[in-house]
Design a protein around this motif. Structure first.
Motif, PDB file in Angstrom:
ATOM      1  N   GLU A 263       0.305   0.832  -8.623  1.00  0.00           N
ATOM      2  CA  GLU A 263       1.579   1.454  -7.809  1.00  0.00           C
ATOM      3  C   GLU A 263       0.841   2.509  -6.897  1.00  0.00           C
ATOM      4  O   GLU A 263       1.467   2.834  -5.841  1.00  0.00           O
ATOM      5  N   SER A 264      -0.242   2.912  -7.132  1.00  0.00           N
ATOM      6  CA  SER A 264      -0.922   4.097  -6.126  1.00  0.00           C
ATOM      7  C   SER A 264      -1.231   3.357  -4.741  1.00  0.00           C
ATOM      8  O   SER A 264      -1.119   3.870  -3.743  1.00  0.00           O
ATOM      9  N   GLU A 265      -1.350   2.116  -4.794  1.00  0.00           N
ATOM     10  CA  GLU A 265      -1.673   1.210  -3.715  1.00  0.00           C
ATOM     11  C   GLU A 265      -0.277   0.582  -3.118  1.00  0.00           C
ATOM     12  O   GLU A 265      -0.455   0.032  -2.153  1.00  0.00           O
ATOM     13  N   LYS A 268       4.138   2.743  -1.154  1.00  0.00           N
ATOM     14  CA  LYS A 268       4.454   2.927   0.219  1.00  0.00           C
ATOM     15  C   LYS A 268       4.638   1.622   0.886  1.00  0.00           C
ATOM     16  O   LYS A 268       5.351   1.634   2.286  1.00  0.00           O
ATOM     17  N   LEU A 269       4.619   0.611   0.473  1.00  0.00           N
ATOM     18  CA  LEU A 269       5.068  -0.801   0.829  1.00  0.00           C
ATOM     19  C   LEU A 269       6.509  -1.005   1.234  1.00  0.00           C
ATOM     20  O   LEU A 269       6.731  -1.674   2.319  1.00  0.00           O
ATOM     21  N   GLY A 270       7.194  -0.682   0.572  1.00  0.00           N
ATOM     22  CA  GLY A 270       8.598  -0.942   0.905  1.00  0.00           C
ATOM     23  C   GLY A 270       9.294   0.047   1.931  1.00  0.00           C
ATOM     24  O   GLY A 270      10.260  -0.463   2.606  1.00  0.00           O
ATOM     25  N   LYS A 271       8.637   1.012   2.415  1.00  0.00           N
ATOM     26  CA  LYS A 271       9.095   1.925   3.379  1.00  0.00           C
ATOM     27  C   LYS A 271       9.358   1.229   4.702  1.00  0.00           C
ATOM     28  O   LYS A 271      10.388   1.302   5.243  1.00  0.00           O
ATOM     29  N   THR A 324      11.906   1.386  -4.171  1.00  0.00           N
ATOM     30  CA  THR A 324      11.312   1.026  -2.880  1.00  0.00           C
ATOM     31  C   THR A 324       9.931   0.308  -2.890  1.00  0.00           C
ATOM     32  O   THR A 324       9.549  -0.689  -2.095  1.00  0.00           O
ATOM     33  N   GLN A 325       9.030   0.954  -3.856  1.00  0.00           N
ATOM     34  CA  GLN A 325       7.729   0.361  -3.954  1.00  0.00           C
ATOM     35  C   GLN A 325       8.211  -1.352  -4.667  1.00  0.00           C
ATOM     36  O   GLN A 325       7.305  -2.068  -4.016  1.00  0.00           O
ATOM     37  N   ASP A 326       9.026  -1.582  -5.525  1.00  0.00           N
ATOM     38  CA  ASP A 326       9.433  -2.762  -5.998  1.00  0.00           C
ATOM     39  C   ASP A 326       9.902  -3.867  -4.738  1.00  0.00           C
ATOM     40  O   ASP A 326       9.382  -4.937  -4.852  1.00  0.00           O
ATOM     41  N   LEU A 327      10.478  -3.123  -3.802  1.00  0.00           N
ATOM     42  CA  LEU A 327      10.849  -3.990  -2.676  1.00  0.00           C
ATOM     43  C   LEU A 327       9.601  -4.494  -1.843  1.00  0.00           C
ATOM     44  O   LEU A 327       9.511  -5.534  -1.518  1.00  0.00           O
ATOM     45  N   GLY A 328       8.834  -3.419  -1.647  1.00  0.00           N
ATOM     46  CA  GLY A 328       7.524  -4.072  -0.839  1.00  0.00           C
ATOM     47  C   GLY A 328       6.692  -4.901  -1.592  1.00  0.00           C
ATOM     48  O   GLY A 328       6.110  -5.854  -0.954  1.00  0.00           O
ATOM     49  N   ARG A 333       3.712  -9.917  -2.631  1.00  0.00           N
ATOM     50  CA  ARG A 333       3.606 -11.015  -3.652  1.00  0.00           C
ATOM     51  C   ARG A 333       3.794 -12.263  -2.850  1.00  0.00           C
ATOM     52  O   ARG A 333       3.119 -13.221  -3.290  1.00  0.00           O
ATOM     53  N   HIS A 334       4.948 -12.374  -2.284  1.00  0.00           N
ATOM     54  CA  HIS A 334       5.325 -13.566  -1.708  1.00  0.00           C
ATOM     55  C   HIS A 334       4.220 -14.240  -0.637  1.00  0.00           C
ATOM     56  O   HIS A 334       3.793 -15.294  -0.321  1.00  0.00           O
ATOM     57  N   GLU A 335       3.602 -13.137  -0.125  1.00  0.00           N
ATOM     58  CA  GLU A 335       2.567 -13.490   1.348  1.00  0.00           C
ATOM     59  C   GLU A 335       1.374 -13.592   0.097  1.00  0.00           C
ATOM     60  O   GLU A 335       0.514 -14.468   0.727  1.00  0.00           O
TER      61      GLU A 335
END
Length: 586
Positions: A263-265, A268-271, A324-328, A333-335
């Motif tokens: 999670e620490s990594e 911020k992915l979903g922002k 938001t994290q789960d969104l990113g 993961r798809h990538e």
């Protein structure tokens, strides 16, 4: 035609359907093939109820018309129509000779998910405490389902998201600052994740009498997010303790992953996705400055109020929240692994979370969002109620396995099943894991359950140890047969298997791939558990009622021994699918 396989049954019924109702049309659906509840009615059945919906006819009439069509074209096929079912009888001798030799160490395989790429996310531990009994159900489900999907032909990618940041992590860290006195797991001789978890419990006790606790936690979280060196150093140290201890438990229980996200990594992915969604008018800026998603379309009418239901995806200060994290992470993961479907193994308490997450991804236009699935499972409770981590009342996974191992050794000894091997602890630990995983997987995932340690360890009845004992019984019999003349006979005459018990055992053995396929399609390891229990019951009756090594007719004895070996092959594969180790000697 002599019927000896489900493929032939499907072909016969499909041809009859085309001649009667669907001439020159493709049959774009799969026929259901099952075993009749009453074996006197037939060996295999095709229910006509789904056909009735498609053809708009009575299932009883469809079954009768199909039967007449089949009989008129295949004079050697024995088929009846009963209450909307087509019931077929195998040609026994041909069926046994055709199918039994094909049962081998890869017999579980089927092709219902051939060429599909599937991500399975499971476990999701926090780095403020060790794994507990609830995690064990999650882990067993995720690992077992992944194995079942693989034998169904899918390319499976197992992932884990470790929740290693946030308020709950800071609580363990603050407690260590207050009470740790520079102790380590090594100096205290405590498993490292347990060491961290003890401080989480200490914080919960301490905060009751210290109203300033919440402010101190927020200060620590702010320091972490701003990269304060001392805070980051402590966070890294305690996370290392927690993660390394949790990995030991994974290794002990047969759980593994192809990739672990932290999670620490990822938090911020979903922002950026939300900000892009704002430009596309998927999200909107609320009066308080937060970015939100209108979720009225997926909000049940009975829960709606006068205000339009919305969900925050970015706070007013620009910080993200868990969804938001789960969104990113979903996009990442798809990538990483362009999946055809992704399965989240998460407790039913998060049902609403995933409804909103999947809806948000669809609104953002990701075509794969329609292929996300929340495998919701029920809670594991104790006879005296729910577990609570903060109060230290959870059933710790390691402690539970230690206790089950001790009890398994006692149970085996009292049942006069003390291992032939010198390594009795190894046998007891395998039995303990088998007891735990079978108990957790035998029930449909959606149901809540009460874990009963004593019941799980029984060597009789619907338990893991019962299946392991059945496997060990056959292995022992095969060891004894090695010195006999049976294995030196030139060939095995399977046509000698004429007893009703033998026939019953043959039929259930041949059904195994259809059960693994059904378990894969329904995401339910409980289907495999039920099948293995039925198989073991039938085998043990066969073993008790019919002599094998003591059979005077050596040709018949070899046929029965061969049949027993096939049972062992299938049991071994089924136990592997349930993340249960086999035991050769018990």
């Amino acid at each position: 035609m002599v019927l000896v396989s489900q493929t032939q049954v499907r072909e016969v019924v499909e041809n009859a359907l085309k001649r009667l109702y669907l001439a020159d049309q493709q049959i774009e659906f799969s026929l259901i093939i099952e075993r009749p509840r009453d074996e006197g009615l037939g060996d295999v059945a095709v229910p006509c109820f789904e056909l009735a919906k498609r053809l708009r006819k009575s299932p009883k009439i469809i079954a009768e018309q199909l039967r007449e069509e089949i009989v008129s074209n295949y004079s050697h096929i024995e088929v009846s129509a009963v209450a909307g079912y087509l019931n077929f009888f195998w040609n026994k001798e041909a069926f046994i000779i055709q199918n039994i030799p094909s049962i081998d160490s890869s017999y579980a395989k089927n092709t219902v998910l051939a060429n599909e790429k599937i991500i399975v996310e499971f476990s999701g531990p926090n780095t403020n405490k060790p794994l507990h009994l609830g995690h064990m159900r999650n882990n067993a489900l995720g690992e077992s389902l992944s194995r079942i999907l693989r034998v169904a032909g899918a390319d499976v990618f197992k992932v884990n998201i470790v929740n290693d940041r946030g308020v709950h992590i800071c609580k363990s860290m603050l407690a260590y600052q207050l009470f740790g006195e520079n102790k380590t797991p090594e100096t205290m001789n405590i498993k490292s994740d347990h060491f961290v978890g003890d401080f989480y419990v200490k914080y919960a006790q301490w905060e009751k009498e210290h109203p300033e606790a919440e402010e101190m936690i927020q200060t620590m979280l702010t320091a972490w997010e701003s990269g304060d060196k001392d805070t980051i150093d402590l966070w890294k140290l305690m996370n290392h303790w927690a993660v390394s201890g949790i990995k030991e438990t994974y290794d002990r229980t047969g759980i593994s992953f192809d990739k672990i996200y932290y999670e620490s990594e990822t938090y911020k992915l979903g922002k950026d996705i939300v900000l892009r969604g704002l430009e596309q008018s998927v999200f909107f800026k609320a009066e308080d400055g937060s970015l939100r998603l209108n979720i009225e379309e997926i909000t049940p009418a009975e829960t709606k109020s006068e205000e339009t239901p919305t969900k925050v995806f970015l706070r007013a200060d620009g910080t993200s929240i868990y969804i938001t994290q789960d969104l990113g992470t979903a996009v990442a993961r798809h990538e990483d692994f362009p999946f055809h479907r992704m399965i989240y193994v998460v407790a039913h308490e998060q049902k609403r979370h995933f409804e909103i997450l999947f809806y948000a991804l669809k609104q953002m236009g990701y075509p794969w969002a329609d292929h996300l699935y929340h495998l919701s499972y029920g809670m594991v409770n104790l006879p005296d109620g729910k577990m609570k981590s903060r109060e230290g009342t959870v059933v710790d996974a390691d402690d539970l396995l230690d206790t089950l191992t001790e009890q398994a050794a006692i149970a085996a000894d009292s049942a006069h099943r003390k291992g032939e091997s010198d390594n009795t602890h190894d046998v007891a630990s395998k039995v303990a894991l088998g007891a735990l995983h079978y108990f957790l997987l035998q029930i449909n995932p959606v149901k809540d359950m009460v874990f009963d340690a004593k019941e799980s360890l029984s060597f009789n009845g619907n338990t893991g140890p019962y299946l392991q004992y059945t496997y060990a019984r056959i292995a022992g019999m095969l060891r004894k047969s090695e010195a006999s003349e049976l294995l030196r006979m030139p060939e095995c005459d399977l046509s000698l298997l004429q007893d009703p018990l033998e026939w019953c055992l043959v039929k259930i053995l041949v059904d195994f791939p259809s059960y693994t396929a059904k378990a894969a399609m329904e995401y339910s390891p409980s289907i495999i558990a039920g099948y293995l229990y039925d198989l073991a019951k039938i085998f043990n009756k066969f073993y008790t009622d019919l002599p094998i090594l003591r059979e005077e007719n050596k040709s018949l004895a070899l046929a029965r021994l061969t049949l027993a070996k096939k049972v062992m092959d299938v049991l071994g594969q089924g136990l592997h699918l349930l993340v249960i180790p086999v035991v050769e000697r018990m």
